[in-house]
Write an enzyme that holds these catalytic residues in place. Structure first.
Site, PDB file in Angstrom:
ATOM      1  N   ARG A  74      41.485  12.149 -28.121  1.00 47.10           N
ATOM      2  CA  ARG A  74      40.682  13.347 -28.332  1.00 47.10           C
ATOM      3  C   ARG A  74      39.462  13.355 -27.409  1.00 47.10           C
ATOM      4  NH1 ARG A  74      38.893  12.278 -32.537  1.00 47.10           N
ATOM      5  NH2 ARG A  74      40.850  12.263 -33.668  1.00 47.10           N
ATOM      6  N   THR A  75      38.747  12.240 -27.380  1.00 47.55           N
ATOM      7  CA  THR A  75      37.565  12.159 -26.519  1.00 47.55           C
ATOM      8  C   THR A  75      37.976  12.219 -25.048  1.00 47.55           C
ATOM      9  OG1 THR A  75      36.468  10.822 -28.215  1.00 47.55           O
ATOM     10  CG2 THR A  75      35.512  10.776 -26.015  1.00 47.55           C
ATOM     11  N   LYS A 104      43.497  -9.727 -15.372  1.00 43.66           N
ATOM     12  CA  LYS A 104      43.583 -10.858 -14.442  1.00 43.66           C
ATOM     13  C   LYS A 104      42.338 -11.738 -14.500  1.00 43.66           C
ATOM     14  CE  LYS A 104      46.414  -8.272 -11.112  1.00 43.66           C
ATOM     15  NZ  LYS A 104      46.238  -7.352  -9.968  1.00 43.66           N
ATOM     16  N   ARG A 125      34.582   4.518 -22.256  1.00 44.46           N
ATOM     17  CA  ARG A 125      34.915   4.230 -23.654  1.00 44.46           C
ATOM     18  C   ARG A 125      35.235   2.753 -23.744  1.00 44.46           C
ATOM     19  NH1 ARG A 125      35.392   7.240 -28.568  1.00 44.46           N
ATOM     20  NH2 ARG A 125      36.808   6.109 -29.935  1.00 44.46           N
ATOM     21  N   HIS A 154      27.896   6.877 -29.891  1.00 45.76           N
ATOM     22  CA  HIS A 154      28.828   7.856 -29.337  1.00 45.76           C
ATOM     23  C   HIS A 154      28.003   9.143 -29.193  1.00 45.76           C
ATOM     24  CE1 HIS A 154      32.299  10.007 -28.309  1.00 45.76           C
ATOM     25  NE2 HIS A 154      33.012   9.936 -29.408  1.00 45.76           N
TER      26      HIS A 154
END
Lengths: 331, 331, 331
Positions: A74-75, A104, A125, A154
């Site tokens: 959604r974000t 890695k 995010r 957020h």
């Protein structure tokens, strides 16, 4: 011998104070009431731009990395749409498995600096609290926008929540609202309280089971910052004149036993048509940060007071468009 | 009866020889010194274009598939940015799980031909050596650009490495450099040696543990191709006048035991401020193909001679922009 | 009190009947012969546009979500290319794992409404039959395009198949064709039969093992809808004058034992140069929905009558460009 010229990252990370260009957006605390009003004014223009369906070139030539270390469709979709509706382009890294350099053994800081070299901004995010600040500290030349860093912040969620209130009521002061659910643990509610505390004379009813009340020091803090707060434990105490209800999920894991959860929460912390009919006003809007899981009955969806799948989700698009245009110096 | 008109794929895969348009870029061996200089000249323009932040339409209308059969977020991001900064568009297939047709049993060749039908070029990443050549053999009408095929080739990595030297020193001949680490196995080092061997009078010091020296036939080959090569096993033999250090990782698995690894490698094949102070010159640049894992101490990052997170990674963007514009016939 | 203004979703989901703008494309049954001819005429223009390599701005400013709940790289690539060749932009959700809100417990309907808020259209791929219709029922303002919903429908596949015939033969009536393989279970064949039944006087030979014949009620249905159908079980009965062969895969799991499968199918339901030489006409085109797994020998690829990796796959691009331009009201 070797000298290093580095932009002060403190400056990028500092309070916006009227000047968004080049700044990171890591925390809601960087924004003043005036800064928020600037975002809201621009968001209104963005809404009109989307409704007019006119191609826009405000971010033409800009390439923005969507660096998602955990999935959040959604974000991700909201930011991707915001950028593309403004004529910008994205580099999509949305599957944590494909952040292969990290797998890695590359450090997070190296990954940020690599994507900094490719991009005009990074939307980040990350599951770890503080990741956005760490990214902002090492990206020297481009803004970092926090799209959620674990249970920390957020900020664009709170900005869209505040804008939804502002757009509907024309102000962010002198409001009365209900915040319900997991008042103790919900990141979203805490951020919204912080946002509302920037404005005068707001009255908040906090509805939760006794054991999920706000921490006493947080309660004292928010009260010291203008907010008038009433703690309630029963829906019967919701006043009729709330301008908004904001409901959040209570997880079963918060309780010692299922029977305690059933006693305290089940059936009681879900918005239903009956609850609305009994306790909400004609103008009360019903909000939810989504996904809603047990918080709101789907029967409520067709009520025009339910804004979570209407203006609230769309306002996420408009406010993100505004914020990106501002930090990229295009508005 | 049925006749087939097929472009000679040999022609697409042949030496560039001054004419990039429509050619595949599968191997560094296709490029002469003159071809590389053409890429470098254009890369310089691309750098200016990015710095000027002006929208560019050179690849407007072009759709390029980024077909990544294994994750590589850095290479993916670099190509995606290169295409989008030139006004082109991408089809992103970056999660091997989503190359679903292959999972269902489709041959690699069929997948390539399907994406050929959708695209103006394919940038291919694949774990199998030779995959880029196979793709080039079956794509008839559009260029294939090798973004790494297993331990075989990664030509754009070497092009960006060479450009980084060229940009800094104004030439690719008469240089002295140190290549350190796993000289026996590193694909990156072998390619860089091949690239440097196209130019006159370069002197290379190869620093590695005894058992990770170049194969004798490779040593002979590179010496026959202009390069002056010195093999050394101790940092004490690094000459002060190196223009560049290029460090690669040594994997523990190369040794019979941890104690052998500890004796031979640990603490000795990592660039530190102390090592730089003792053995590097004032103008020596420090390069790394990234991700750096144990090769360079983060304390070195702030030294201006460290270019791996600065010009080297950015040059990957500029050279890929140049190469794509050339093979797509837009420059 | 609270009133809801909702577009009639029945209207969006109804027969196209000459007016594509704003309509969902969920089922082939929404399209009449006239509607298909409109798509084909536009697809011809789209082909010319792609061949001319001129940048196009028909979908400039449009943002379309590619919401893929299961991987399908070919269909994803085809739609992504179609949108970008028309100057539109995409929001790519192609890894089911990244549809994170669904993982967290969000309903499918909520996800659709969230992406509706971000997009001008949604292209939906979903493993569940009926998912496209469910999405169309809850998306109020934008078109849903079905890119395959389980074993239910994949209308754009059939449209491209029909266009491939139309483009080659200049008509969709008075054709004779062979549909071979799993006639009982193949979604693709059933849809093609439905499409062909919209036109006059088509003759279809259905070649399959006895136990994989069409259901008797389906046979009766298609016969009642104009189609002349002959069921055959041996390649010896393929008439020479077929305009097209359309071959589909037979899965071993359809048989009780491997020996039954070997007797009935193995070596017999694969197109080879020998089979073509013996039973196909000079003008017979060979089609396959891809991926081909055991259906067509790669030796057939170089035969110009083999269109599956040539015009058929490219026609998927052109017809999807046409369909998107139509439902988005830009053509």
């Amino acid at each position: 011998m070797s000298q290093t010229v580095t932009l002060s990252t403190n400056e990028k990370l500092s309070a916006i104070a009227g000047d968004f260009k080049g700044k990171d957006i890591v925390s809601l605390d960087q924004l003043s009431a005036d800064d928020l009003h600037r975002v809201f004014a621009l968001a209104g223009h963005m809404k009109q731009l989307v409704l007019d369906k006119e191609p826009c070139q405000l971010l033409a030539g800009q390439v923005i990395s969507l660096l998602f270390f955990e999935p959040s469709s959604r974000t991700f979709g909201s930011f991707a749409s915001a950028i593309k509706r403004l004529g910008g382009q994205t580099i999509d890294i949305q599957n944590p498995e494909t952040v292969s350099s990290v797998k890695k053994g590359e450090t997070f800081e190296d990954t940020i600096r690599v994507f900094e070299a490719y991009s005009d901004a990074i939307v980040l995010r990350h599951p770890q609290p503080g990741a956005a600040r760490r990214a902002a500290m090492c990206a020297e030349f481009i803004p970092i926008v926090n799209a959620g860093d674990g249970n920390n912040e957020h900020p664009t969620q709170t900005i869209l929540d505040l804008y939804t209130l502002y757009e509907r009521f024309g102000r962010l002061d002198n409001l009365t609202g209900l915040l319900a659910g997991d008042v103790l643990n919900s990141r979203t509610l805490h951020s919204l309280l912080r946002g509302l505390s920037l404005f005068e004379n707001n009255t908040i009813y906090l509805l939760s089971p006794e054991k999920l009340r706000l921490k006493r020091e947080d309660l004292a803090l928010f009260r010291s910052r203008n907010l008038i707060i009433h703690e309630i434990t029963s829906e019967k105490d919701i006043p009729r004149d709330c301008q908004f209800w904001y409901w959040t999920r209570i997880q079963k894991e918060r309780f010692d036993s299922i029977s305690e959860y059933n006693d305290m929460v089940a059936q009681r912390f879900t918005v239903t048509p009956a609850l609305l009919a009994q306790y909400a006003g004609q103008e009360t809007i019903v909000m939810d940060p989504l996904p809603r899981i047990g918080t709101i009955d789907t029967e409520v969806d067709k009520d025009t007071r339910a804004v979570y799948l209407r203006s609230q989700i769309r306002n996420g698009l408009y406010t993100r468009m505004a914020l990106l245009a501002l930090v990229l110096g295009r508005a």
